[in-house]
Motif scaffolding. Structure first.
Motif, PDB file in Angstrom:
ATOM      1  N   MET A   1       0.818  -1.189   0.000  1.00 33.50           N
ATOM      2  CA  MET A   1       0.000   0.000   0.000  1.00 33.50           C
ATOM      3  C   MET A   1       0.864   1.257   0.000  1.00 33.50           C
ATOM      4  N   GLN A   2       2.081   1.155   0.537  1.00 32.28           N
ATOM      5  CA  GLN A   2       2.924   2.341   0.617  1.00 32.28           C
ATOM      6  C   GLN A   2       3.309   2.861  -0.767  1.00 32.28           C
ATOM      7  N   PHE A   3       3.367   1.996  -1.778  1.00 33.43           N
ATOM      8  CA  PHE A   3       3.705   2.442  -3.123  1.00 33.43           C
ATOM      9  C   PHE A   3       2.556   3.205  -3.779  1.00 33.43           C
ATOM     10  N   TYR A   4       1.349   3.022  -3.289  1.00 31.27           N
ATOM     11  CA  TYR A   4       0.187   3.725  -3.827  1.00 31.27           C
ATOM     12  C   TYR A   4       0.304   5.230  -3.591  1.00 31.27           C
ATOM     13  N   PHE A   5       0.904   5.627  -2.482  1.00 28.42           N
ATOM     14  CA  PHE A   5       0.964   7.029  -2.100  1.00 28.42           C
ATOM     15  C   PHE A   5       2.165   7.768  -2.686  1.00 28.42           C
ATOM     16  N   ILE A   6       3.051   7.097  -3.380  1.00 24.30           N
ATOM     17  CA  ILE A   6       4.228   7.731  -3.956  1.00 24.30           C
ATOM     18  C   ILE A   6       3.819   8.509  -5.205  1.00 24.30           C
ATOM     19  N   GLU A   7       4.208   9.783  -5.255  1.00 23.07           N
ATOM     20  CA  GLU A   7       3.912  10.626  -6.418  1.00 23.07           C
ATOM     21  C   GLU A   7       4.864  10.250  -7.545  1.00 23.07           C
ATOM     22  N   ASN A   8       4.331  10.162  -8.754  1.00 24.81           N
ATOM     23  CA  ASN A   8       5.135   9.760  -9.895  1.00 24.81           C
ATOM     24  C   ASN A   8       5.427  10.916 -10.836  1.00 24.81           C
ATOM     25  N   THR A  39      -5.414   9.617   0.877  1.00 23.51           N
ATOM     26  CA  THR A  39      -4.317  10.184   0.096  1.00 23.51           C
ATOM     27  C   THR A  39      -2.954  10.041   0.754  1.00 23.51           C
ATOM     28  N   SER A  40      -2.917   9.461   1.952  1.00 26.59           N
ATOM     29  CA  SER A  40      -1.622   9.297   2.618  1.00 26.59           C
ATOM     30  C   SER A  40      -1.670   8.078   3.543  1.00 26.59           C
ATOM     31  N   GLN A  41      -0.508   7.701   4.021  1.00 26.50           N
ATOM     32  CA  GLN A  41      -0.408   6.585   4.956  1.00 26.50           C
ATOM     33  C   GLN A  41      -1.132   6.915   6.257  1.00 26.50           C
ATOM     34  N   LYS A  42      -1.135   8.184   6.636  1.00 20.19           N
ATOM     35  CA  LYS A  42      -1.832   8.625   7.844  1.00 20.19           C
ATOM     36  C   LYS A  42      -3.338   8.369   7.717  1.00 20.19           C
ATOM     37  N   ASP A  43      -3.902   8.680   6.538  1.00 20.41           N
ATOM     38  CA  ASP A  43      -5.325   8.429   6.299  1.00 20.41           C
ATOM     39  C   ASP A  43      -5.636   6.932   6.367  1.00 20.41           C
ATOM     40  N   LEU A  44      -4.766   6.135   5.793  1.00 25.80           N
ATOM     41  CA  LEU A  44      -4.956   4.686   5.813  1.00 25.80           C
ATOM     42  C   LEU A  44      -4.924   4.160   7.239  1.00 25.80           C
ATOM     43  N   ASN A  45      -4.006   4.648   8.049  1.00 28.87           N
ATOM     44  CA  ASN A  45      -3.923   4.210   9.441  1.00 28.87           C
ATOM     45  C   ASN A  45      -5.169   4.610  10.224  1.00 28.87           C
ATOM     46  N   LEU A  46      -5.717   5.788   9.954  1.00 29.62           N
ATOM     47  CA  LEU A  46      -6.948   6.222  10.610  1.00 29.62           C
ATOM     48  C   LEU A  46      -8.112   5.291  10.261  1.00 29.62           C
ATOM     49  N   ILE A  47      -8.223   4.930   8.995  1.00 28.90           N
ATOM     50  CA  ILE A  47      -9.289   4.024   8.565  1.00 28.90           C
ATOM     51  C   ILE A  47      -9.075   2.640   9.160  1.00 28.90           C
ATOM     52  N   ARG A  48      -7.843   2.212   9.272  1.00 24.76           N
ATOM     53  CA  ARG A  48      -7.553   0.915   9.908  1.00 24.76           C
ATOM     54  C   ARG A  48      -7.970   0.925  11.382  1.00 24.76           C
ATOM     55  N   ASP A  49      -7.745   2.052  12.062  1.00 20.09           N
ATOM     56  CA  ASP A  49      -8.157   2.163  13.462  1.00 20.09           C
ATOM     57  C   ASP A  49      -9.672   2.065  13.596  1.00 20.09           C
ATOM     58  N   ILE A  50     -10.389   2.689  12.676  1.00 18.31           N
ATOM     59  CA  ILE A  50     -11.847   2.600  12.696  1.00 18.31           C
ATOM     60  C   ILE A  50     -12.282   1.164  12.456  1.00 18.31           C
ATOM     61  N   ALA A  51     -11.614   0.486  11.546  1.00 15.64           N
ATOM     62  CA  ALA A  51     -11.978  -0.887  11.194  1.00 15.64           C
ATOM     63  C   ALA A  51     -11.723  -1.878  12.329  1.00 15.64           C
ATOM     64  N   GLN A  52     -10.872  -1.536  13.273  1.00 19.05           N
ATOM     65  CA  GLN A  52     -10.578  -2.430  14.389  1.00 19.05           C
ATOM     66  C   GLN A  52     -11.783  -2.608  15.310  1.00 19.05           C
ATOM     67  N   ASN A  53     -12.644  -1.614  15.378  1.00 22.98           N
ATOM     68  CA  ASN A  53     -13.826  -1.655  16.229  1.00 22.98           C
ATOM     69  C   ASN A  53     -15.035  -1.962  15.347  1.00 22.98           C
ATOM     70  N   ARG A  54     -15.638  -3.117  15.537  1.00 24.47           N
ATOM     71  CA  ARG A  54     -16.719  -3.572  14.665  1.00 24.47           C
ATOM     72  C   ARG A  54     -17.890  -2.597  14.629  1.00 24.47           C
ATOM     73  N   ASP A  55     -18.329  -2.116  15.795  1.00 22.88           N
ATOM     74  CA  ASP A  55     -19.472  -1.205  15.837  1.00 22.88           C
ATOM     75  C   ASP A  55     -19.154   0.123  15.151  1.00 22.88           C
ATOM     76  N   GLU A  56     -17.958   0.624  15.395  1.00 22.47           N
ATOM     77  CA  GLU A  56     -17.547   1.878  14.766  1.00 22.47           C
ATOM     78  C   GLU A  56     -17.462   1.719  13.241  1.00 22.47           C
ATOM     79  N   TRP A  57     -16.968   0.561  12.778  1.00 22.29           N
ATOM     80  CA  TRP A  57     -16.860   0.307  11.344  1.00 22.29           C
ATOM     81  C   TRP A  57     -18.251   0.215  10.706  1.00 22.29           C
ATOM     82  N   ARG A  58     -19.182  -0.447  11.365  1.00 23.78           N
ATOM     83  CA  ARG A  58     -20.549  -0.545  10.830  1.00 23.78           C
ATOM     84  C   ARG A  58     -21.187   0.834  10.722  1.00 23.78           C
TER      85      ARG A  58
END
Length: 82
Positions: A1-8, A39-58
């Motif tokens: 996923m880290q290669f997705y955020f690299i500007e070309n 758009t960044s690794q920070k955004d991905l980590n935030l979404i991953r944190d939300i996904a860790q909690n089932r109720d919050e993800w729903r």
């Protein structure tokens, strides 16, 4: 996923490739309230944190679905006839 955020800086030729991150980023635009992007690794980590909690993800995914449904209704020209 880290290669997705690299500007070309090179514009790709041909039709744009539709990948999961692109589709998910487009879906995030329909989330009500605070606009989220993928758009960044920070955004991905935030979404991953939300996904860790089932109720919050729903709750999060339900908000995206509601926002997308409203966007589709506003784009529908037949909805104005009511």
């Amino acid at each position: 996923m880290q290669f997705y955020f690299i500007e070309n800086n090179k514009r790709p030729r041909g039709r744009p490739i539709t990948t999961f991150p692109i589709t998910f980023n487009n879906d995030l635009k329909h989330a009500p309230g605070e606009k989220m992007t993928l758009t960044s690794q920070k955004d991905l980590n935030l979404i991953r944190d939300i996904a860790q909690n089932r109720d919050e993800w729903r709750t999060f995914t339900a908000e995206i679905r509601r926002g997308a449904a409203k966007a589709v209704q506003s784009d529908d020209p037949t909805s104005e006839r009511l």
